[in-house]
Design a protein around this motif. Structure first.
Motif, PDB file in Angstrom:
ATOM      1  N   GLU A 134      -1.498  15.328  -3.363  1.00  0.00           N
ATOM      2  CA  GLU A 134      -0.630  14.145  -3.245  1.00  0.00           C
ATOM      3  C   GLU A 134       0.424  14.407  -2.166  1.00  0.00           C
ATOM      4  N   MET A 135       0.575  13.429  -1.271  1.00  0.00           N
ATOM      5  CA  MET A 135       1.377  13.635  -0.054  1.00  0.00           C
ATOM      6  C   MET A 135       2.808  14.139  -0.307  1.00  0.00           C
ATOM      7  N   VAL A 136       3.519  13.477  -1.188  1.00  0.00           N
ATOM      8  CA  VAL A 136       4.945  13.811  -1.351  1.00  0.00           C
ATOM      9  C   VAL A 136       5.098  15.197  -1.995  1.00  0.00           C
ATOM     10  N   LEU A 173       9.644  -0.867   5.980  1.00  0.00           N
ATOM     11  CA  LEU A 173       8.915  -0.299   7.121  1.00  0.00           C
ATOM     12  C   LEU A 173       8.676   1.193   6.911  1.00  0.00           C
ATOM     13  N   CYS A 174       7.577   1.682   7.473  1.00  0.00           N
ATOM     14  CA  CYS A 174       7.295   3.120   7.410  1.00  0.00           C
ATOM     15  C   CYS A 174       8.273   3.851   8.331  1.00  0.00           C
ATOM     16  N   GLY A 175       9.057   4.760   7.767  1.00  0.00           N
ATOM     17  CA  GLY A 175      10.046   5.500   8.555  1.00  0.00           C
ATOM     18  C   GLY A 175       9.446   6.643   9.358  1.00  0.00           C
ATOM     19  N   VAL A 176       8.146   6.921   9.149  1.00  0.00           N
ATOM     20  CA  VAL A 176       7.491   7.998   9.910  1.00  0.00           C
ATOM     21  C   VAL A 176       6.262   7.435  10.631  1.00  0.00           C
ATOM     22  N   TYR A 177       6.370   6.188  11.038  1.00  0.00           N
ATOM     23  CA  TYR A 177       5.203   5.450  11.543  1.00  0.00           C
ATOM     24  C   TYR A 177       4.360   6.227  12.579  1.00  0.00           C
ATOM     25  N   LEU A 194      -0.496   6.273  -4.326  1.00  0.00           N
ATOM     26  CA  LEU A 194      -0.529   7.707  -4.028  1.00  0.00           C
ATOM     27  C   LEU A 194      -1.354   7.932  -2.772  1.00  0.00           C
ATOM     28  N   VAL A 195      -0.897   8.828  -1.923  1.00  0.00           N
ATOM     29  CA  VAL A 195      -1.602   9.151  -0.669  1.00  0.00           C
ATOM     30  C   VAL A 195      -2.024  10.618  -0.721  1.00  0.00           C
ATOM     31  N   THR A 196      -3.264  10.869  -0.346  1.00  0.00           N
ATOM     32  CA  THR A 196      -3.729  12.262  -0.306  1.00  0.00           C
ATOM     33  C   THR A 196      -3.584  12.819   1.111  1.00  0.00           C
ATOM     34  N   CYS A 231       0.831  -1.219   0.000  1.00  0.00           N
ATOM     35  CA  CYS A 231       0.000   0.000   0.000  1.00  0.00           C
ATOM     36  C   CYS A 231       0.860   1.262   0.000  1.00  0.00           C
ATOM     37  N   CYS A 232       2.150   1.140   0.307  1.00  0.00           N
ATOM     38  CA  CYS A 232       3.044   2.308   0.301  1.00  0.00           C
ATOM     39  C   CYS A 232       3.584   2.588  -1.104  1.00  0.00           C
ATOM     40  N   LEU A 233       3.102   1.817  -2.092  1.00  0.00           N
ATOM     41  CA  LEU A 233       3.489   2.061  -3.481  1.00  0.00           C
ATOM     42  C   LEU A 233       2.442   2.929  -4.182  1.00  0.00           C
ATOM     43  N   TRP A 255       3.916   9.274  12.884  1.00  0.00           N
ATOM     44  CA  TRP A 255       3.402  10.533  12.321  1.00  0.00           C
ATOM     45  C   TRP A 255       2.808  10.332  10.940  1.00  0.00           C
ATOM     46  N   ARG A 256       2.541   9.086  10.571  1.00  0.00           N
ATOM     47  CA  ARG A 256       2.004   8.824   9.236  1.00  0.00           C
ATOM     48  C   ARG A 256       0.567   9.359   9.146  1.00  0.00           C
ATOM     49  N   PRO A 257       0.151   9.732   7.941  1.00  0.00           N
ATOM     50  CA  PRO A 257      -1.173  10.333   7.765  1.00  0.00           C
ATOM     51  C   PRO A 257      -2.329   9.390   8.122  1.00  0.00           C
ATOM     52  N   LEU A 258      -3.484   9.997   8.365  1.00  0.00           N
ATOM     53  CA  LEU A 258      -4.698   9.220   8.637  1.00  0.00           C
ATOM     54  C   LEU A 258      -4.981   8.258   7.493  1.00  0.00           C
ATOM     55  N   ALA A 259      -4.732   8.718   6.251  1.00  0.00           N
ATOM     56  CA  ALA A 259      -5.025   7.869   5.087  1.00  0.00           C
ATOM     57  C   ALA A 259      -4.204   6.582   5.125  1.00  0.00           C
ATOM     58  N   CYS A 260      -2.979   6.657   5.652  1.00  0.00           N
ATOM     59  CA  CYS A 260      -2.146   5.447   5.739  1.00  0.00           C
ATOM     60  C   CYS A 260      -2.643   4.546   6.872  1.00  0.00           C
ATOM     61  N   ARG A 261      -3.038   5.173   7.972  1.00  0.00           N
ATOM     62  CA  ARG A 261      -3.481   4.394   9.132  1.00  0.00           C
ATOM     63  C   ARG A 261      -4.742   3.606   8.836  1.00  0.00           C
ATOM     64  N   PRO A 317       8.250   3.450  -4.464  1.00  0.00           N
ATOM     65  CA  PRO A 317       7.869   3.481  -3.052  1.00  0.00           C
ATOM     66  C   PRO A 317       7.781   4.885  -2.482  1.00  0.00           C
ATOM     67  N   CYS A 318       7.001   5.030  -1.458  1.00  0.00           N
ATOM     68  CA  CYS A 318       6.950   6.278  -0.685  1.00  0.00           C
ATOM     69  C   CYS A 318       8.386   6.592  -0.213  1.00  0.00           C
ATOM     70  N   PRO A 319       8.816   7.835  -0.280  1.00  0.00           N
ATOM     71  CA  PRO A 319      10.195   8.148   0.125  1.00  0.00           C
ATOM     72  C   PRO A 319      10.484   7.894   1.608  1.00  0.00           C
ATOM     73  N   PHE A 320       9.432   7.640   2.383  1.00  0.00           N
ATOM     74  CA  PHE A 320       9.648   7.378   3.812  1.00  0.00           C
ATOM     75  C   PHE A 320       9.712   5.887   4.126  1.00  0.00           C
ATOM     76  N   LEU A 321       9.560   5.085   3.094  1.00  0.00           N
ATOM     77  CA  LEU A 321       9.631   3.638   3.289  1.00  0.00           C
ATOM     78  C   LEU A 321      11.107   3.233   3.368  1.00  0.00           C
ATOM     79  N   ALA A 322      11.479   2.503   4.419  1.00  0.00           N
ATOM     80  CA  ALA A 322      12.874   2.088   4.578  1.00  0.00           C
ATOM     81  C   ALA A 322      12.906   0.630   4.996  1.00  0.00           C
TER      82      ALA A 322
HETATM   83  S1  SF4 Z   1       3.913   7.548   5.121  1.00  0.00           S
HETATM   84 FE1  SF4 Z   1       4.523   5.504   5.837  1.00  0.00          FE
HETATM   85  S2  SF4 Z   1       2.635   4.263   5.748  1.00  0.00           S
HETATM   86 FE2  SF4 Z   1       2.286   6.115   4.498  1.00  0.00          FE
HETATM   87  S3  SF4 Z   1       2.836   5.525   2.387  1.00  0.00           S
HETATM   88 FE3  SF4 Z   1       4.686   6.421   3.338  1.00  0.00          FE
HETATM   89  S4  SF4 Z   1       5.842   4.677   4.193  1.00  0.00           S
HETATM   90 FE4  SF4 Z   1       3.732   3.979   3.795  1.00  0.00          FE
END
Ligand code: SF4
Length: 202
Positions: free
Chosen positions: A164-166, A100-104, A39-41, A35-37, A106-112, A92-97
């Motif tokens: 778009e988040m990024v 794993l989510c590198g901003v776990y 787009l996140v709003t 799901c981290c591949l 503080w990740r957005p509601l949409a990701c949660r 991938p999302c630039p915060f994915l490492a």
């Molecule tokens: S913020 Fe975290 S959970 Fe959301 S898409 Fe990026 S890596 Fe995934």
């Protein structure tokens, strides 16, 4: 605690409560990141709450990926297939490492809110995104909190920014315009305002 942090933590508590009461066991696991591949709003308020927590290397990745995403959005914002094409590009999302989510925290509601109890193979781009295998109630719970934050943002700034988040986080690092007119001019000059998937000022 900021209003955004209240909603981040509130959603976590509500989700845990809901899943326990319903006896639902999500199949989402650490290291599973399909799901981290996608787009996140994001809204500006959530972006402003996330940004201060970025480590130097995360900020660096954001500065590299932000302009690239804005350019993709400019080209694809009116294309009905744009999110699907992007998903299939497996960027991938630039915060994915390391999966794993590198901003776990503080990740957005949409990701949660993106949870599934079905086979995780359906989350992969190649499965053909339908969204149907995601649990609907967690998403609705998150959406209600998003709408409360959108109202808060309107009160604070006089208008709401969704995008778009990024790309949005990248624009926030440079100091997003304070007025609606200036925001409209900036987003128009970048070619990312409006259309089916572009930024919205509401
Ligand atoms: S913020 Fe975290 S959970 Fe959301 S898409 Fe990026 S890596 Fe995934």
């Amino acid at each position: 605690m900021s209003p955004v942090e209240v909603h981040w933590q509130g959603l976590e508590a509500d989700l845990a409560d809901y899943l326990a009461k319903k006896g639902v066991q999500p199949s989402c696991r650490a290291g599973c990141f399909a799901c981290c591949l996608g787009l996140v709003t994001l809204s500006r308020l959530e972006g402003e709450a996330l940004l201060p927590h970025l480590r130097a290397e995360q900020r660096q990745r954001l500065l590299q990926e932000g302009p690239r995403r804005l350019a993709l959005l400019k080209e694809g914002k009116d294309d009905p297939q744009f999110p699907g094409r992007f998903f299939l590009s497996r960027t991938p999302c630039p915060f994915l490492a390391e999966g794993l989510c590198g901003v776990y925290p503080w990740r957005p509601l949409a990701c949660r809110a993106l949870l599934t109890a079905s086979d995780p193979k359906f989350c992969h781009p190649e499965a053909g995104f339908s969204g149907n295998h995601f649990l609907p109630t967690p998403w609705r719970m998150a959406r209600m909190r998003m709408e409360t934050l959108w109202e808060e943002e309107r009160k604070r700034y006089g208008f709401l920014v969704l995008g778009e988040m990024v790309g949005l986080l990248y624009l926030l690092t440079a100091g997003f315009p304070r007025t609606r007119q200036a925001a409209e001019e900036t987003l128009t000059s970048l070619g990312v305002l409006g259309g089916r998937w572009g930024f919205q000022l509401i």
